[in-house]
Design a protein around this motif. Sequence first.
Motif, mmCIF file in Angstrom:
data_model
loop_
_atom_site.group_PDB
_atom_site.id
_atom_site.type_symbol
_atom_site.label_atom_id
_atom_site.label_comp_id
_atom_site.label_asym_id
_atom_site.label_seq_id
_atom_site.Cartn_x
_atom_site.Cartn_y
_atom_site.Cartn_z
ATOM 1 N N ILE A 37 0.822 -1.219 0.000
ATOM 2 C CA ILE A 37 0.000 0.000 0.000
ATOM 3 C C ILE A 37 0.854 1.265 0.000
ATOM 4 O O ILE A 37 0.488 2.268 -0.603
ATOM 5 C CB ILE A 37 -1.010 -0.008 1.179
ATOM 6 N N TRP A 38 2.022 1.228 0.626
ATOM 7 C CA TRP A 38 2.874 2.415 0.656
ATOM 8 C C TRP A 38 3.523 2.682 -0.701
ATOM 9 O O TRP A 38 3.716 3.836 -1.086
ATOM 10 C CB TRP A 38 3.922 2.309 1.758
ATOM 11 N N THR A 39 3.818 1.641 -1.441
ATOM 12 C CA THR A 39 4.323 1.819 -2.804
ATOM 13 C C THR A 39 3.222 2.405 -3.682
ATOM 14 O O THR A 39 3.467 3.308 -4.489
ATOM 15 C CB THR A 39 4.796 0.479 -3.379
ATOM 16 N N TYR A 40 2.020 1.901 -3.511
ATOM 17 C CA TYR A 40 0.845 2.401 -4.236
ATOM 18 C C TYR A 40 0.631 3.888 -3.952
ATOM 19 O O TYR A 40 0.426 4.689 -4.864
ATOM 20 C CB TYR A 40 -0.362 1.570 -3.802
ATOM 21 N N ARG A 41 0.715 4.264 -2.691
ATOM 22 C CA ARG A 41 0.539 5.669 -2.314
ATOM 23 C C ARG A 41 1.659 6.541 -2.872
ATOM 24 O O ARG A 41 1.424 7.676 -3.295
ATOM 25 C CB ARG A 41 0.477 5.800 -0.800
ATOM 26 N N ALA A 42 2.873 6.020 -2.877
ATOM 27 C CA ALA A 42 4.007 6.778 -3.417
ATOM 28 C C ALA A 42 3.843 7.022 -4.920
ATOM 29 O O ALA A 42 4.151 8.113 -5.411
ATOM 30 C CB ALA A 42 5.316 6.047 -3.134
ATOM 31 N N ILE A 43 3.349 6.029 -5.631
ATOM 32 C CA ILE A 43 3.130 6.183 -7.075
ATOM 33 C C ILE A 43 2.079 7.258 -7.343
ATOM 34 O O ILE A 43 2.273 8.136 -8.191
ATOM 35 C CB ILE A 43 2.734 4.835 -7.711
ATOM 36 N N TRP A 44 0.974 7.234 -6.594
ATOM 37 C CA TRP A 44 -0.067 8.243 -6.791
ATOM 38 C C TRP A 44 0.407 9.622 -6.354
ATOM 39 O O TRP A 44 0.023 10.629 -6.957
ATOM 40 C CB TRP A 44 -1.357 7.842 -6.091
ATOM 41 N N ALA A 45 1.225 9.688 -5.321
ATOM 42 C CA ALA A 45 1.775 10.984 -4.903
ATOM 43 C C ALA A 45 2.683 11.546 -5.997
ATOM 44 O O ALA A 45 2.660 12.747 -6.277
ATOM 45 C CB ALA A 45 2.531 10.835 -3.594
ATOM 46 N N PHE A 46 3.476 10.678 -6.615
ATOM 47 C CA PHE A 46 4.333 11.109 -7.717
ATOM 48 C C PHE A 46 3.490 11.642 -8.877
ATOM 49 O O PHE A 46 3.803 12.688 -9.452
ATOM 50 C CB PHE A 46 5.217 9.952 -8.187
ATOM 51 N N PHE A 47 2.419 10.912 -9.246
ATOM 52 C CA PHE A 47 1.528 11.378 -10.318
ATOM 53 C C PHE A 47 0.940 12.743 -9.989
ATOM 54 O O PHE A 47 0.858 13.619 -10.845
ATOM 55 C CB PHE A 47 0.395 10.388 -10.565
ATOM 56 N N ALA A 48 0.523 12.931 -8.750
ATOM 57 C CA ALA A 48 -0.076 14.205 -8.343
ATOM 58 C C ALA A 48 0.949 15.325 -8.432
ATOM 59 O O ALA A 48 0.661 16.391 -9.007
ATOM 60 C CB ALA A 48 -0.632 14.098 -6.930
ATOM 61 N N LEU A 49 2.123 15.120 -7.875
ATOM 62 C CA LEU A 49 3.154 16.158 -7.900
ATOM 63 C C LEU A 49 3.572 16.502 -9.324
ATOM 64 O O LEU A 49 3.709 17.671 -9.677
ATOM 65 C CB LEU A 49 4.365 15.729 -7.077
ATOM 66 N N PHE A 50 3.770 15.483 -10.145
ATOM 67 C CA PHE A 50 4.178 15.722 -11.521
ATOM 68 C C PHE A 50 3.089 16.468 -12.300
ATOM 69 O O PHE A 50 3.382 17.378 -13.075
ATOM 70 C CB PHE A 50 4.511 14.399 -12.227
ATOM 71 N N SER A 51 1.833 16.107 -12.083
ATOM 72 C CA SER A 51 0.735 16.757 -12.797
ATOM 73 C C SER A 51 0.599 18.223 -12.403
ATOM 74 O O SER A 51 0.412 19.089 -13.261
ATOM 75 C CB SER A 51 -0.579 16.035 -12.524
ATOM 76 N N PHE A 52 0.693 18.505 -11.102
ATOM 77 C CA PHE A 52 0.594 19.895 -10.662
ATOM 78 C C PHE A 52 1.804 20.715 -11.127
ATOM 79 O O PHE A 52 1.673 21.876 -11.495
ATOM 80 C CB PHE A 52 0.426 19.986 -9.149
ATOM 81 N N TYR A 53 2.978 20.101 -11.130
ATOM 82 C CA TYR A 53 4.164 20.795 -11.636
ATOM 83 C C TYR A 53 4.016 21.088 -13.131
ATOM 84 O O TYR A 53 4.351 22.183 -13.590
ATOM 85 C CB TYR A 53 5.419 19.965 -11.372
ATOM 86 N N ASP A 54 3.493 20.129 -13.878
ATOM 87 C CA ASP A 54 3.288 20.319 -15.307
ATOM 88 C C ASP A 54 2.278 21.438 -15.561
ATOM 89 O O ASP A 54 2.476 22.275 -16.449
ATOM 90 C CB ASP A 54 2.805 19.012 -15.940
ATOM 91 N N PHE A 55 1.208 21.485 -14.782
ATOM 92 C CA PHE A 55 0.226 22.561 -14.905
ATOM 93 C C PHE A 55 0.866 23.911 -14.599
ATOM 94 O O PHE A 55 0.648 24.894 -15.317
ATOM 95 C CB PHE A 55 -0.961 22.313 -13.965
ATOM 96 N N TYR A 56 1.665 23.969 -13.536
ATOM 97 C CA TYR A 56 2.340 25.215 -13.163
ATOM 98 C C TYR A 56 3.281 25.671 -14.275
ATOM 99 O O TYR A 56 3.312 26.846 -14.633
ATOM 100 C CB TYR A 56 3.108 25.006 -11.858
ATOM 101 N N LYS A 57 4.036 24.726 -14.827
ATOM 102 C CA LYS A 57 4.995 25.056 -15.879
ATOM 103 C C LYS A 57 4.288 25.554 -17.141
ATOM 104 O O LYS A 57 4.742 26.497 -17.785
ATOM 105 C CB LYS A 57 5.830 23.814 -16.189
ATOM 106 N N LYS A 58 3.170 24.950 -17.480
ATOM 107 C CA LYS A 58 2.435 25.373 -18.672
ATOM 108 C C LYS A 58 1.693 26.685 -18.460
ATOM 109 O O LYS A 58 1.375 27.389 -19.408
ATOM 110 C CB LYS A 58 1.434 24.288 -19.088
ATOM 111 N N SER A 59 1.401 27.034 -17.199
ATOM 112 C CA SER A 59 0.650 28.256 -16.906
ATOM 113 C C SER A 59 1.537 29.493 -16.810
ATOM 114 O O SER A 59 1.040 30.605 -16.907
ATOM 115 C CB SER A 59 -0.104 28.089 -15.587
ATOM 116 N N LYS A 60 2.844 29.298 -16.595
ATOM 117 C CA LYS A 60 3.746 30.439 -16.486
ATOM 118 C C LYS A 60 3.877 31.133 -17.827
ATOM 119 O O LYS A 60 4.100 30.500 -18.852
ATOM 120 C CB LYS A 60 5.136 29.967 -16.035
ATOM 121 N N PRO A 61 3.754 32.448 -17.829
ATOM 122 C CA PRO A 61 3.986 33.170 -19.093
ATOM 123 C C PRO A 61 5.475 33.171 -19.430
ATOM 124 O O PRO A 61 6.325 33.236 -18.534
ATOM 125 C CB PRO A 61 3.484 34.591 -18.793
#
Length: 64
Positions: A37-61
Motif C-alpha cells: 500500500i505504501w508503494t501504491y501511495r508513493a506512485i499516486w503521490a508522484f503522479f499528483a506532484l508531476f501533474s501539478f508541476y506540469d500545470f504550473y509550468k504550462k501556466s507560467k507566461p
Amino acid sequence: MKKYISLVVGFLAVANLTYGFFTNQTEAAIFGIEMNIWTYRAIWAFFALFSFYDFYKKSKPENN
C-alpha cells in the motif's frame, strides 16, 4: 486546454491517494499488479506532484 488535463489528473491522483488513506488496506493494485500500500501511495503521490508541476509550468507566461 492541455494544461487543464494535467490539473484534472492531479486532482484525481490526490483523490485516489486520499481514498487510499481512508480505506483499511495492506495491498493495492495498479493495472493488475499487486503491491504494498505504501508503494501504491508513493506512485499516486508522484503522479499528483508531476501533474501539478506540469500545470504550473504550462501556466507560467514566457519571458522572451
